[in-house]
Design a protein around this motif. Sequence first.
Motif, PDB file in Angstrom:
ATOM      1  N   LYS A 163       0.854  -1.121   0.099  1.00 64.10           N
ATOM      2  CA  LYS A 163       0.059   0.091   0.065  1.00 64.10           C
ATOM      3  C   LYS A 163       0.867   1.287  -0.088  1.00 64.10           C
ATOM      4  CE  LYS A 163      -2.217  -1.043   3.800  1.00 64.10           C
ATOM      5  NZ  LYS A 163      -1.649  -2.110   4.543  1.00 64.10           N
ATOM      6  N   SER A 164       0.550   2.335  -0.660  1.00 63.37           N
ATOM      7  CA  SER A 164       1.106   3.613  -0.584  1.00 63.37           C
ATOM      8  C   SER A 164       1.122   4.069   0.811  1.00 63.37           C
ATOM      9  CB  SER A 164       0.432   4.725  -1.417  1.00 63.37           C
ATOM     10  OG  SER A 164       0.271   4.061  -2.960  1.00 63.37           O
ATOM     11  N   GLY A 165       2.153   5.145   1.081  1.00 65.25           N
ATOM     12  CA  GLY A 165       2.019   5.522   2.345  1.00 65.25           C
ATOM     13  C   GLY A 165       1.234   6.750   2.722  1.00 65.25           C
ATOM     14  N   LEU A 166       1.385   7.377   3.686  1.00 69.24           N
ATOM     15  CA  LEU A 166       0.325   8.477   4.076  1.00 69.24           C
ATOM     16  C   LEU A 166       1.410   9.746   4.517  1.00 69.24           C
ATOM     17  CD1 LEU A 166      -0.962   5.749   5.235  1.00 69.24           C
ATOM     18  CD2 LEU A 166      -2.939   7.422   5.923  1.00 69.24           C
ATOM     19  N   LEU A 167       1.066  11.017   3.784  1.00 70.44           N
ATOM     20  CA  LEU A 167       1.826  12.060   4.205  1.00 70.44           C
ATOM     21  C   LEU A 167       1.172  12.718   5.263  1.00 70.44           C
ATOM     22  CD1 LEU A 167       4.468  13.831   3.293  1.00 70.44           C
ATOM     23  CD2 LEU A 167       2.797  14.865   1.438  1.00 70.44           C
ATOM     24  N   PHE A 168       1.953  13.198   6.089  1.00 71.62           N
ATOM     25  CA  PHE A 168       1.429  13.900   7.038  1.00 71.62           C
ATOM     26  C   PHE A 168       2.064  15.365   7.340  1.00 71.62           C
ATOM     27  CE2 PHE A 168       0.905  13.312  12.330  1.00 71.62           C
ATOM     28  CZ  PHE A 168       0.026  14.360  12.332  1.00 71.62           C
ATOM     29  N   LEU A 169       1.278  16.093   7.354  1.00 69.32           N
ATOM     30  CA  LEU A 169       1.733  17.842   7.395  1.00 69.32           C
ATOM     31  C   LEU A 169       1.607  18.101   8.661  1.00 69.32           C
ATOM     32  CD1 LEU A 169       0.439  19.093   3.994  1.00 69.32           C
ATOM     33  CD2 LEU A 169       2.361  17.740   4.334  1.00 69.32           C
ATOM     34  N   GLN A 183       2.174   2.593  12.806  1.00 66.20           N
ATOM     35  CA  GLN A 183       3.542   1.863  12.207  1.00 66.20           C
ATOM     36  C   GLN A 183       3.989   0.935  13.279  1.00 66.20           C
ATOM     37  OE1 GLN A 183       5.857   5.187   9.363  1.00 66.20           O
ATOM     38  NE2 GLN A 183       6.285   5.207  11.507  1.00 66.20           N
ATOM     39  N   ALA A 184       3.288   0.714  14.188  1.00 67.42           N
ATOM     40  CA  ALA A 184       3.566  -0.262  15.382  1.00 67.42           C
ATOM     41  C   ALA A 184       3.820  -1.622  14.989  1.00 67.42           C
ATOM     42  CB  ALA A 184       2.532  -0.265  16.303  1.00 67.42           C
ATOM     43  N   GLU A 190       0.431  -6.731   7.478  1.00 67.50           N
ATOM     44  CA  GLU A 190      -0.689  -6.539   6.684  1.00 67.50           C
ATOM     45  C   GLU A 190      -1.443  -5.466   7.128  1.00 67.50           C
ATOM     46  OE1 GLU A 190      -2.482  -8.693   4.408  1.00 67.50           O
ATOM     47  OE2 GLU A 190      -0.712  -9.933   4.399  1.00 67.50           O
ATOM     48  N   ARG A 191      -1.275  -4.836   8.234  1.00 63.52           N
ATOM     49  CA  ARG A 191      -2.249  -3.582   8.452  1.00 63.52           C
ATOM     50  C   ARG A 191      -1.145  -2.421   8.784  1.00 63.52           C
ATOM     51  NH1 ARG A 191      -7.034  -3.538  10.526  1.00 63.52           N
ATOM     52  NH2 ARG A 191      -6.362  -2.157  12.217  1.00 63.52           N
ATOM     53  N   ARG A 192       0.258  -2.659   9.017  1.00 59.21           N
ATOM     54  CA  ARG A 192       0.994  -1.698   9.138  1.00 59.21           C
ATOM     55  C   ARG A 192       0.885  -0.396   8.015  1.00 59.21           C
ATOM     56  NH1 ARG A 192       5.842  -4.291   9.587  1.00 59.21           N
ATOM     57  NH2 ARG A 192       5.117  -5.003  11.403  1.00 59.21           N
ATOM     58  N   CYS A 193       1.018   0.685   8.341  1.00 56.16           N
ATOM     59  CA  CYS A 193       0.838   1.871   7.459  1.00 56.16           C
ATOM     60  C   CYS A 193       2.025   2.824   7.480  1.00 56.16           C
ATOM     61  CB  CYS A 193      -0.440   2.870   7.522  1.00 56.16           C
ATOM     62  SG  CYS A 193      -1.760   1.735   7.411  1.00 56.16           S
ATOM     63  N   LYS A 194       2.867   2.984   6.536  1.00 57.43           N
ATOM     64  CA  LYS A 194       3.988   3.937   6.302  1.00 57.43           C
ATOM     65  C   LYS A 194       3.417   5.276   6.393  1.00 57.43           C
ATOM     66  CE  LYS A 194       8.191   4.783   3.845  1.00 57.43           C
ATOM     67  NZ  LYS A 194       8.044   6.221   3.604  1.00 57.43           N
TER      68      LYS A 194
END
Length: 311
Positions: A163-169, A183-184, A190-194
């Motif tokens: 999956k693509s990462g998420l950009l946090f401003l 990111q834990a 499967e569920r971890r998100c960058k």
Amino acid sequence: MSEQSRGNVPILLLKTKSAPTDTYEELFTTLDNGRYTPVFVPVLEHRFKRDTLTEVQTHIIKKGFVSTAKGGLATYGALIFTSQRAVEAFAKIVEDIREQGKHAINDLLPDSVPLYVVGPATARGLRSLDLKCPILGEHTGNGEALAAYMLEHYNALHPGPEKSGLLFLVGDKRRDIIPKTMQADALGEERRCKIDELVIYETGEMRSFRENFTSIWRENVENGCVQQWVVVFSPTGCEAMLESLGMLDSQAGRVIATARREDIKIATIGPTTRDYLEDEFSFSPDVCAEKPSPEGIAECIQAFDVDSSRI
């Protein structure tokens, strides 16, 4: 020029007024038949980081949020906003792309890219940009709840490890609850998100804050106000506020117990600011909102005022 209060009970909100509307102003001007008058006293000065603005704009223009027709993942699949200032910085980027006229913004930020927000103020600011991206999460109210919501929603959109990462401003002063939660290691692949954090603005105390704050509360006293409320939203400005009110022993760095003012009550937006006042200055605010929202602040102030009237 400092904004002055004219109502029965001034509510000195130590924050910048949100645009285009501010939910604190909307609530307090109608609360209890207009008993309270909100007055904004900006504490924080925000400076956008030009290099980061350029970096985000480049990501957008180079289609960093668009998956390829052959199934190639976009660099980022969503944007995260937890502050009004981050929304304002993003608005500058979007407006600049539109003014250049070289790219269609809806092609660069399609409706497949959710904009996750922590509350109604950030949601309203993004809606004013008239993008096709869905704006989600405004019901969450804080970073912890938003992170839990995003984990469920984003993984439903993009199941599996690819999956693509998420950009946090973000600003230079922020909590790390969202990246830690999403990111834990315990989440599994499967569920971890960058999460990529980009510091898009820096924050400091306004040089004029103490002078403006002192001018406003003193003028209220001179005009016959027998009670005022001060609402504190962050640790920044706490020391200047206490010094202005004559409560702080500058040498000891602690509040003078006998200097506490009965005509000025202090409310905090939540436990982080309350604990800061207690730990740093041995000062306990009069109330602390159970929920970090206009309604939460209003409820604790109303409850205090009702209890005080019975004494």
